[in-house]
Design a protein around this motif. Sequence first.
Motif, short mmCIF file in Angstrom:
data_model
loop_
_atom_site.label_atom_id
_atom_site.label_comp_id
_atom_site.label_asym_id
_atom_site.label_seq_id
_atom_site.Cartn_x
_atom_site.Cartn_y
_atom_site.Cartn_z
N GLN A 255 3.54 -1.62 -12.79
CA GLN A 255 4.93 -1.30 -12.44
C GLN A 255 5.40 -2.09 -11.22
OE1 GLN A 255 5.87 2.83 -12.09
NE2 GLN A 255 4.84 3.41 -13.99
N LEU A 256 4.51 -2.26 -10.27
CA LEU A 256 4.88 -2.91 -9.01
C LEU A 256 4.64 -4.42 -9.03
CD1 LEU A 256 3.49 -0.31 -6.43
CD2 LEU A 256 5.84 -0.58 -7.24
N GLY A 257 4.06 -4.92 -10.12
CA GLY A 257 3.78 -6.34 -10.20
C GLY A 257 2.67 -6.80 -9.27
N LEU A 258 1.68 -5.92 -9.03
CA LEU A 258 0.57 -6.24 -8.14
C LEU A 258 -0.57 -6.89 -8.94
CD1 LEU A 258 0.50 -2.96 -6.02
CD2 LEU A 258 1.47 -5.18 -5.38
N ALA B 169 0.83 -1.20 0.00
CA ALA B 169 0.00 0.00 0.00
C ALA B 169 0.87 1.25 0.00
CB ALA B 169 -0.93 -0.01 1.21
N GLN B 170 1.93 1.23 0.78
CA GLN B 170 2.84 2.39 0.81
C GLN B 170 3.56 2.55 -0.51
OE1 GLN B 170 3.21 4.73 3.41
NE2 GLN B 170 4.16 5.74 1.65
N ALA B 171 3.92 1.43 -1.13
CA ALA B 171 4.58 1.49 -2.43
C ALA B 171 3.67 2.10 -3.49
CB ALA B 171 5.03 0.09 -2.85
N VAL B 172 2.38 1.79 -3.40
CA VAL B 172 1.41 2.37 -4.33
C VAL B 172 1.39 3.89 -4.19
CG1 VAL B 172 -1.06 2.62 -4.82
CG2 VAL B 172 -0.07 0.35 -4.54
N ILE B 173 1.30 4.35 -2.96
CA ILE B 173 1.26 5.81 -2.72
C ILE B 173 2.53 6.48 -3.22
CG2 ILE B 173 1.22 7.57 -0.91
CD1 ILE B 173 -0.60 5.72 0.71
N GLN C 146 -4.04 1.27 -12.40
CA GLN C 146 -3.68 0.19 -13.32
C GLN C 146 -2.22 0.28 -13.72
OE1 GLN C 146 -5.92 0.19 -16.97
NE2 GLN C 146 -5.17 -1.80 -17.62
N ASN C 147 -1.75 1.49 -13.99
CA ASN C 147 -0.33 1.67 -14.33
C ASN C 147 0.57 1.32 -13.15
OD1 ASN C 147 -1.00 2.56 -16.90
ND2 ASN C 147 -1.00 4.72 -16.31
N VAL C 148 0.13 1.73 -11.97
CA VAL C 148 0.93 1.49 -10.76
C VAL C 148 1.07 -0.01 -10.49
CG1 VAL C 148 0.96 1.72 -8.25
CG2 VAL C 148 0.47 3.71 -9.67
N LEU D 145 4.46 9.27 -9.98
CA LEU D 145 5.34 9.09 -11.13
C LEU D 145 4.59 8.81 -12.43
CD1 LEU D 145 7.98 6.76 -9.41
CD2 LEU D 145 7.98 9.28 -9.53
N GLN D 146 3.27 8.74 -12.36
CA GLN D 146 2.48 8.33 -13.52
C GLN D 146 2.11 9.47 -14.45
OE1 GLN D 146 2.40 5.01 -13.71
NE2 GLN D 146 3.48 5.24 -11.75
N SER D 147 2.46 10.68 -14.10
CA SER D 147 2.09 11.83 -14.94
C SER D 147 3.31 12.69 -15.25
CB SER D 147 1.02 12.68 -14.25
OG SER D 147 0.73 13.83 -15.01
N ARG D 148 3.28 13.30 -16.42
CA ARG D 148 4.36 14.23 -16.80
C ARG D 148 4.20 15.56 -16.08
NH1 ARG D 148 3.54 14.30 -23.13
NH2 ARG D 148 1.39 14.35 -22.36
N HIS D 149 3.00 15.82 -15.56
CA HIS D 149 2.75 17.07 -14.86
C HIS D 149 2.86 16.85 -13.36
CE1 HIS D 149 1.36 18.69 -18.67
NE2 HIS D 149 0.51 17.68 -18.78
N ALA D 150 3.74 17.60 -12.72
CA ALA D 150 3.97 17.41 -11.29
C ALA D 150 2.69 17.61 -10.48
CB ALA D 150 5.06 18.36 -10.81
#
Length: 304
Positions: free
Chosen positions: A240-243, A126-130, A235-237, A135-140
């Motif tokens: 990336q994390l293999g969840l 859960a912490q890794a997701v947060i 879904q992207n997260v 990191l999923q967007s080009r806009h900060a």
Amino acid sequence: MISAAAANARDKWLEAEKALKGASENTLNAYFIDVTEFLAFISSYQGDQQGIAPLSRLTIRDMRAWMAEMRKGDLSARSLARKLSAVKSFFRWLAEREGFDPTAVLSTRAPKFQKKLPRPLAPEAAQAVIDTVELQSRHAWVGARDTAVVTLLYGCGLRISEALGLDRRDAPLPEVLRILGKGGKERLVPVLPAAQEAVDEYLRQCPYALAEDGPLFIGVRGRRLSARQIQAVMQNVRMQLGLPATATPHAMRHSFATHLLEASGDLRSIQELLGHASLSTTQAYTAVDTARLMDVYQKAHPKA
């Protein structure tokens, strides 16, 4: 086709569900579809448009015929049980209004199905997701926004609709947030400092001047953020994390409940935090194994 009288009764029932029970639009839409399909089947099955009087004379045989027809289309047992629940709710209301005995409908048994237990994430996942959401967007600022939303799901146990339903005037978030949940029920939810800070950071980076009576979380076009956008981020997260595919926004709420129960064992308080009407719902919602719960119980209530 269904009769005008049956359609009118259905519409009045839906109005009552919204006014008296605070049913959501999604629930009302599902009810409309389920009951309309049922009425259309009965009309076709009995060979005539059904007014109110014929509906009051439905038999167990009629109900079984409808259920058999539904199963022909590969409808799952879970979905059929949901449809039957809607039909029963409608007939319970109609019988009280029209003064007939609805036993044939209400005594119809729903098909058995295996309830799917929620699959919360491990605390470190859960912490890794947060940590990964931003990191999923080009806009900060979009990354900060998504982080704030997901932090509210996990840190406060909010439904995604509740988080995205917050308005600008709700921030800065107080230590205790008043949430209007399902059925129009209010509850008080403690807000962790991490959630407050995440929302503050999003507001600091947001390029839009948000109106006080407007949405707190907005999309790149300035409109209220939709749940679909957060679902896409998750879904992207998880890729990336293999969840697993069960790592959805709603899984963060499951995780909140499960991890809190593991730490406290106080199921009743968690029920209030989640806004569940029934304690059994909270029990099914959490995924703490029986041995763990017994350990918590024994520590809380040691033998004399």
